[in-house]
Motif scaffolding. Structure first.
Motif, PDB file in Angstrom:
ATOM      1  N   ALA A  26      -3.351 -14.341 -11.681  1.00  0.00           N
ATOM      2  CA  ALA A  26      -2.073 -14.404 -12.412  1.00  0.00           C
ATOM      3  C   ALA A  26      -1.332 -13.079 -12.418  1.00  0.00           C
ATOM      4  O   ALA A  26      -0.308 -12.949 -13.083  1.00  0.00           O
ATOM      5  CB  ALA A  26      -2.333 -14.847 -13.859  1.00  0.00           C
ATOM      6  N   THR A  27      -1.831 -12.089 -11.664  1.00  0.00           N
ATOM      7  CA  THR A  27      -1.148 -10.790 -11.603  1.00  0.00           C
ATOM      8  C   THR A  27       0.087 -10.818 -10.717  1.00  0.00           C
ATOM      9  O   THR A  27       0.721  -9.782 -10.515  1.00  0.00           O
ATOM     10  CB  THR A  27      -2.104  -9.706 -11.062  1.00  0.00           C
ATOM     11  OG1 THR A  27      -2.644 -10.141  -9.802  1.00  0.00           O
ATOM     12  CG2 THR A  27      -3.250  -9.459 -12.035  1.00  0.00           C
ATOM     13  N   GLN A  28       0.472 -11.974 -10.203  1.00  0.00           N
ATOM     14  CA  GLN A  28       1.618 -12.063  -9.300  1.00  0.00           C
ATOM     15  C   GLN A  28       2.887 -11.388  -9.827  1.00  0.00           C
ATOM     16  O   GLN A  28       3.552 -10.657  -9.083  1.00  0.00           O
ATOM     17  CB  GLN A  28       1.891 -13.529  -8.960  1.00  0.00           C
ATOM     18  CG  GLN A  28       3.070 -13.735  -8.014  1.00  0.00           C
ATOM     19  CD  GLN A  28       4.376 -13.939  -8.755  1.00  0.00           C
ATOM     20  OE1 GLN A  28       4.369 -14.547  -9.824  1.00  0.00           O
ATOM     21  NE2 GLN A  28       5.460 -13.444  -8.222  1.00  0.00           N
ATOM     22  N   PRO A  29       3.274 -11.584 -11.099  1.00  0.00           N
ATOM     23  CA  PRO A  29       4.495 -10.915 -11.563  1.00  0.00           C
ATOM     24  C   PRO A  29       4.402  -9.394 -11.498  1.00  0.00           C
ATOM     25  O   PRO A  29       5.414  -8.708 -11.302  1.00  0.00           O
ATOM     26  CB  PRO A  29       4.637 -11.405 -13.014  1.00  0.00           C
ATOM     27  CG  PRO A  29       3.896 -12.701 -13.047  1.00  0.00           C
ATOM     28  CD  PRO A  29       2.726 -12.489 -12.132  1.00  0.00           C
ATOM     29  N   VAL A  30       3.200  -8.851 -11.664  1.00  0.00           N
ATOM     30  CA  VAL A  30       3.024  -7.402 -11.551  1.00  0.00           C
ATOM     31  C   VAL A  30       3.328  -6.952 -10.129  1.00  0.00           C
ATOM     32  O   VAL A  30       4.066  -5.978  -9.900  1.00  0.00           O
ATOM     33  CB  VAL A  30       1.587  -7.008 -11.954  1.00  0.00           C
ATOM     34  CG1 VAL A  30       1.332  -5.538 -11.644  1.00  0.00           C
ATOM     35  CG2 VAL A  30       1.358  -7.283 -13.434  1.00  0.00           C
ATOM     36  N   TRP A  31       2.763  -7.661  -9.151  1.00  0.00           N
ATOM     37  CA  TRP A  31       3.040  -7.333  -7.754  1.00  0.00           C
ATOM     38  C   TRP A  31       4.528  -7.473  -7.442  1.00  0.00           C
ATOM     39  O   TRP A  31       5.106  -6.658  -6.724  1.00  0.00           O
ATOM     40  CB  TRP A  31       2.232  -8.233  -6.834  1.00  0.00           C
ATOM     41  CG  TRP A  31       0.759  -7.995  -6.871  1.00  0.00           C
ATOM     42  CD1 TRP A  31      -0.203  -8.798  -7.421  1.00  0.00           C
ATOM     43  CD2 TRP A  31       0.072  -6.857  -6.359  1.00  0.00           C
ATOM     44  NE1 TRP A  31      -1.437  -8.232  -7.275  1.00  0.00           N
ATOM     45  CE2 TRP A  31      -1.300  -7.037  -6.627  1.00  0.00           C
ATOM     46  CE3 TRP A  31       0.488  -5.700  -5.693  1.00  0.00           C
ATOM     47  CZ2 TRP A  31      -2.259  -6.107  -6.246  1.00  0.00           C
ATOM     48  CZ3 TRP A  31      -0.472  -4.764  -5.313  1.00  0.00           C
ATOM     49  CH2 TRP A  31      -1.825  -4.977  -5.595  1.00  0.00           C
ATOM     50  N   GLN A  32       5.151  -8.522  -7.996  1.00  0.00           N
ATOM     51  CA  GLN A  32       6.562  -8.732  -7.718  1.00  0.00           C
ATOM     52  C   GLN A  32       7.406  -7.612  -8.286  1.00  0.00           C
ATOM     53  O   GLN A  32       8.392  -7.184  -7.670  1.00  0.00           O
ATOM     54  CB  GLN A  32       7.027 -10.070  -8.291  1.00  0.00           C
ATOM     55  CG  GLN A  32       8.396 -10.481  -7.802  1.00  0.00           C
ATOM     56  CD  GLN A  32       8.435 -10.617  -6.293  1.00  0.00           C
ATOM     57  OE1 GLN A  32       7.640 -11.362  -5.723  1.00  0.00           O
ATOM     58  NE2 GLN A  32       9.324  -9.895  -5.644  1.00  0.00           N
TER      59      GLN A  32
END
Length: 319
Positions: A112-118
């Protein structure tokens, strides 16, 4: 200009689709952990079977749209669909094995770390991000370090699963970015048919090159694959893709975080998987940090981007 400015208002059907999608994707990691088959094989079958369900309908109803994606300006949207499928294959090739190597709770939360990468991608593209976003990134990183450190102390296998889950979150950022651009003008069925088809083809090549067995599984494993197709893939991914026309990806990013406690609960009740005590504080910090990044990115959308930047408003369409 972001496509979000032209979204129609929220309606009851979209609301119901979002509720159904969250419930469906929460079953993904437990089903993958249960399946007695290589994760890449499970990933291939869930995509190819989804295409088998979607393709007859989409080709019968959307032939003109498919043709439009091969000529003129439509090629750009068609390329977004293909690139989204490539990123989805990379996501499945990393995140799905993680669910079999580490705990269901850790794989789901770290994915769920996708928004961090984005957010980091947006900054690299020249977009100025609010202090709240950077604070959220910091909290999420600390949480991920604590969670993965706890797993490293337990076993190298679990630690490898954690790293794969984080990589899966990174590829999910790319997948959802291309997906949102494509869905601005392309129908759900056309987009998902192309995206899942490209993903299935790449996973098939990977399995053949790596000599990953694609058959010979027991009945329980095939049942898990079919449940993944009907649940996480068709009701999860596709419902989120449908909602992107009416709901900002920032909002979906917040809702998708509900997958983590849902998956952990299913893993506990069904698979008797309790998150490791030392990992719990890290996972809690991780999810809190991701939520801060998602909410803080709302302010980023009000800041005029540099001409080369692309919208950072993307959602984790993962499981």
């Amino acid at each position: 200009m972001s496509s979000a400015a032209h979204r129609p208002p929220l309606d009851p059907v979209t609301t119901g689709a979002l509720v159904l999608a969250v419930a469906a994707v929460s079953s993904s990691a437990p089903l993958i952990a249960f399946a007695a088959a290589p994760a890449l094989a499970v990933a291939f079958w869930r995509n190819v079977l989804s295409v088998a369900v979607l393709a007859p309908f989409s080709l019968a109803r959307r032939r003109a749209e498919f043709r439009a994606l091969t000529v003129g300006a439509g090629r750009r949207e068609g390329l977004f669909c293909v690139l989204s499928g490539v990123a989805l294959a990379a996501h499945f090739a990393t995140w799905m094995p993680s669910a079999q190597l580490t705990s269901v709770a850790a794989a789901t939360a770290l994915g769920a770390t996708q928004p961090v990468w984005q957010g980091l991608i947006a900054r690299a593209q020249g977009r100025r991000l609010p202090v709240a976003v950077w604070a959220g990134v910091g909290v999420a990183v600390v949480g991920a370090v604590l969670a993965t450190g706890a797993d490293f102390a337990v076993s190298g296998r679990a630690f490898a699963g954690d790293l794969l889950a984080i990589a899966g979150g990174m590829f999910a950022a790319v997948y959802s970015a291309f997906g949102e651009r494509a869905r601005a003008t392309i129908s759900t069925t056309t987009y998902t048919t192309i995206c899942y088809g490209v993903c299935a083809l790449l996973l098939l090549v990977t399995c053949l090159v790596g000599r990953v067995p694609l058959t010979g599984f027991d009945a329980g494993t095939w049942a898990a694959v079919l449940a993944l197709v009907a649940g996480a893939q068709l009701l999860g991914h596709s419902m989120f893709n449908y909602a992107l026309r009416r709901v900002s990806a920032v909002t979906i990013s917040v809702l998708i975080l509900l997958e983590a406690p849902g998956a952990a609960l299913i893993g506990w009740v069904w698979l008797d998987q309790l998150p490791r005590p030392l990992a719990l504080p890290g996972l809690a910090l991780l999810l809190a940090g991701v939520a801060v990044v998602v909410l803080g990115s709302r302010a980023a959308r009000r800041v005029p981007p540099v001409p080369t930047a692309v919208p950072a408003d993307t959602a984790p369409l993962r499981d």
